[in-house]
Design a protein around this motif. Structure first.
Motif, PDB file in Angstrom:
ATOM      1  N   GLY A 154       2.457  -2.647  -9.333  1.00  0.00           N
ATOM      2  CA  GLY A 154       1.656  -3.588  -8.563  1.00  0.00           C
ATOM      3  C   GLY A 154       1.241  -3.109  -7.197  1.00  0.00           C
ATOM      4  N   ALA A 155       1.546  -1.857  -6.846  1.00  0.00           N
ATOM      5  CA  ALA A 155       1.164  -1.327  -5.543  1.00  0.00           C
ATOM      6  C   ALA A 155      -0.306  -0.923  -5.519  1.00  0.00           C
ATOM      7  CB  ALA A 155       2.033  -0.127  -5.182  1.00  0.00           C
ATOM      8  N   ILE A 156      -0.906  -0.977  -4.341  1.00  0.00           N
ATOM      9  CA  ILE A 156      -2.251  -0.449  -4.122  1.00  0.00           C
ATOM     10  C   ILE A 156      -2.076   1.008  -3.704  1.00  0.00           C
ATOM     11  CG2 ILE A 156      -4.362  -0.659  -2.757  1.00  0.00           C
ATOM     12  CD1 ILE A 156      -3.481  -3.633  -2.268  1.00  0.00           C
ATOM     13  N   VAL A 157      -2.544   1.922  -4.525  1.00  0.00           N
ATOM     14  CA  VAL A 157      -2.224   3.339  -4.348  1.00  0.00           C
ATOM     15  C   VAL A 157      -3.337   4.075  -3.606  1.00  0.00           C
ATOM     16  CG1 VAL A 157      -1.711   5.496  -5.546  1.00  0.00           C
ATOM     17  CG2 VAL A 157      -0.814   3.325  -6.435  1.00  0.00           C
ATOM     18  N   VAL A 158      -2.917   4.947  -2.699  1.00  0.00           N
ATOM     19  CA  VAL A 158      -3.827   5.854  -2.001  1.00  0.00           C
ATOM     20  C   VAL A 158      -3.341   7.265  -2.274  1.00  0.00           C
ATOM     21  CG1 VAL A 158      -4.741   6.612   0.220  1.00  0.00           C
ATOM     22  CG2 VAL A 158      -4.298   4.173  -0.183  1.00  0.00           C
TER      23      VAL A 158
ATOM     24  N   ILE B 276       0.853  -1.173   0.000  1.00  0.00           N
ATOM     25  CA  ILE B 276       0.000   0.000   0.000  1.00  0.00           C
ATOM     26  C   ILE B 276       0.895   1.231   0.000  1.00  0.00           C
ATOM     27  CG2 ILE B 276      -1.727   1.319   1.281  1.00  0.00           C
ATOM     28  CD1 ILE B 276      -2.774  -1.342   2.362  1.00  0.00           C
ATOM     29  N   ALA B 277       0.759   2.056  -1.047  1.00  0.00           N
ATOM     30  CA  ALA B 277       1.582   3.251  -1.201  1.00  0.00           C
ATOM     31  C   ALA B 277       0.705   4.484  -1.145  1.00  0.00           C
ATOM     32  CB  ALA B 277       2.345   3.204  -2.523  1.00  0.00           C
TER      33      ALA B 277
ATOM     34  N   ARG C 292      -7.284   4.479  -4.394  1.00  0.00           N
ATOM     35  CA  ARG C 292      -8.339   5.099  -3.584  1.00  0.00           C
ATOM     36  C   ARG C 292      -7.957   6.551  -3.327  1.00  0.00           C
ATOM     37  NH1 ARG C 292     -11.409   1.539  -0.275  1.00  0.00           N
ATOM     38  NH2 ARG C 292     -12.313   3.434   0.631  1.00  0.00           N
ATOM     39  N   ALA C 293      -8.951   7.422  -3.336  1.00  0.00           N
ATOM     40  CA  ALA C 293      -8.703   8.848  -3.138  1.00  0.00           C
ATOM     41  C   ALA C 293      -9.338   9.333  -1.840  1.00  0.00           C
ATOM     42  CB  ALA C 293      -9.249   9.649  -4.311  1.00  0.00           C
TER      43      ALA C 293
ATOM     44  N   MET D 236       3.475   9.723 -10.117  1.00  0.00           N
ATOM     45  CA  MET D 236       3.999   8.679  -9.230  1.00  0.00           C
ATOM     46  C   MET D 236       2.924   7.659  -8.879  1.00  0.00           C
ATOM     47  SD  MET D 236       6.753  10.501  -6.670  1.00  0.00           S
ATOM     48  CE  MET D 236       5.650  11.784  -6.063  1.00  0.00           C
ATOM     49  N   CYS D 237       1.687   8.130  -8.691  1.00  0.00           N
ATOM     50  CA  CYS D 237       0.583   7.204  -8.432  1.00  0.00           C
ATOM     51  C   CYS D 237       0.450   6.200  -9.578  1.00  0.00           C
ATOM     52  CB  CYS D 237      -0.729   7.975  -8.258  1.00  0.00           C
ATOM     53  SG  CYS D 237      -0.881   8.876  -6.698  1.00  0.00           S
TER      54      CYS D 237
END
Length: 310
Positions: free
Chosen positions: A69-73, A47-48, A97-98, A61-62
């Motif tokens: 493969g990261a789950i981005v916030v 999770i990034a 997710r925002a 970067m997102c």
């Protein structure tokens, strides 16, 4: 007063330190010869969280983190920009997710961090990227603008790091990236508040890295990024005859790569290291003279900053 035994022990430690220095220099040389693709860590499923992810290099970067493969916030005060970042990431098959967050509000940061942990999970990678600039002489800069500069550019780093570092420590791994600036190493006219906040950001990373090492948390890495100005619109009107203005795509790619390679300090362009050396050895009068010769004292004369529609 130290006795002979203590002095002897100190001399021995210094000799060991000299040997260690030689080893580290050789290690750095060898690593430069190994292609990056063999040295990058795998962040698939991590999770990034990126602050300021609603535009500029934050958005880029997102997208890159999701491609790895990261789950981005993404956190941003601009809800529309945040949602656009999500759309772009999901369109490419990534997860994002925002959260709309005012980074000037410490309590909002803490409460939103709690929501992220509950709704997404514990953060593995924290990229403190959000930044603002006023671009005015000190006496023309309103107090509220100075406070906002420090709230976003440095104080928010403390609150986000405090919110997520504990989980990293409990799991023995994590990465904290601080997007500072070359302005955190070298002064620039009409940027007293901005440069000061970025100097603080550099100090934040340096000291946090030392503290983590002293406490034995070697699995948690930090990276500080010091680029010259970038064509994201944030410094619209900035002019330089002798220094490059970087493309955001290049900066975003280098930042993500530095994190994947566990690089402690990233300076862009890399030739900035020469400037840093000169800054350490040249007299102050010479540095001021060079600033004038290289037109650094006038590079912000036509500054307009990011427009509302950007």
């Amino acid at each position: 007063m130290a006795d002979g035994k203590e002095i002897g022990l100190m001399i021995l430690r210094l000799l060991v330190g000299l040997l260690y220095t030689v080893y580290c220099m050789l290690e750095a040389l060898v690593l430069t010869l190994i292609p990056r693709r063999y040295r990058r860590k795998n962040i698939k499923g991590n999770i990034a969280l990126v602050t300021g992810g609603g535009s500029g290099i934050g958005r880029l970067m997102c997208r890159q983190l999701a491609a790895k493969g990261a789950i981005v916030v993404t956190w941003d005060v601009n809800e529309a920009g945040n949602l656009e970042t999500v759309r772009q990431v999901v369109e490419k098959g990534g997860q994002c997710r925002a959260y709309t967050v005012d980074l000037c509000n410490r309590h909002a940061i803490y409460s939103t961090a709690t929501r992220v942990k509950e709704e997404v999970g514990k953060v593995d990678i924290l990229i403190n990227n959000a930044g603002v600039v006023t671009g005015k002489n000190l006496l023309d800069c309103p107090d509220e603008s100075i406070i906002r500069t420090f709230d976003v550019n440095i104080l928010s780093h403390f609150w986000t790091t405090k919110a997520f570092l504990g989980d990293m420590i409990s799991r023995g791994k994590g990465h904290i990236v601080t997007i500072a600036s070359a302005a955190g190493k070298f002064p620039c006219n009409r940027l007293v508040d901005y440069c000061s906040s970025k100097y603080a950001a550099v100090g934040f990373d340096d000291t946090l890295r030392l503290e983590l090492m002293a406490e034995g948390h070697t699995g948690i890495k930090t990276t500080v990024v010091c680029p010259v100005f970038i064509t994201t619109g944030m410094f619209e009107g900035f002019q330089s005859k002798y220094f490059p203005i970087l493309k955001p795509e290049y900066v975003a790619e280098e930042v993500v790569d530095a994190m994947l390679l566990n690089t402690p300090v990233l300076m862009l362009p890399y030739t900035l290291k020469i400037n840093l050396l000169l800054n350490l050895i040249l007299p102050q009068k010479v540095l001021l003279y060079l600033s004038n010769v290289l037109d650094i004292t006038h590079s912000m004369d036509n500054f307009v900053g990011r427009r509302k529609n950007q």
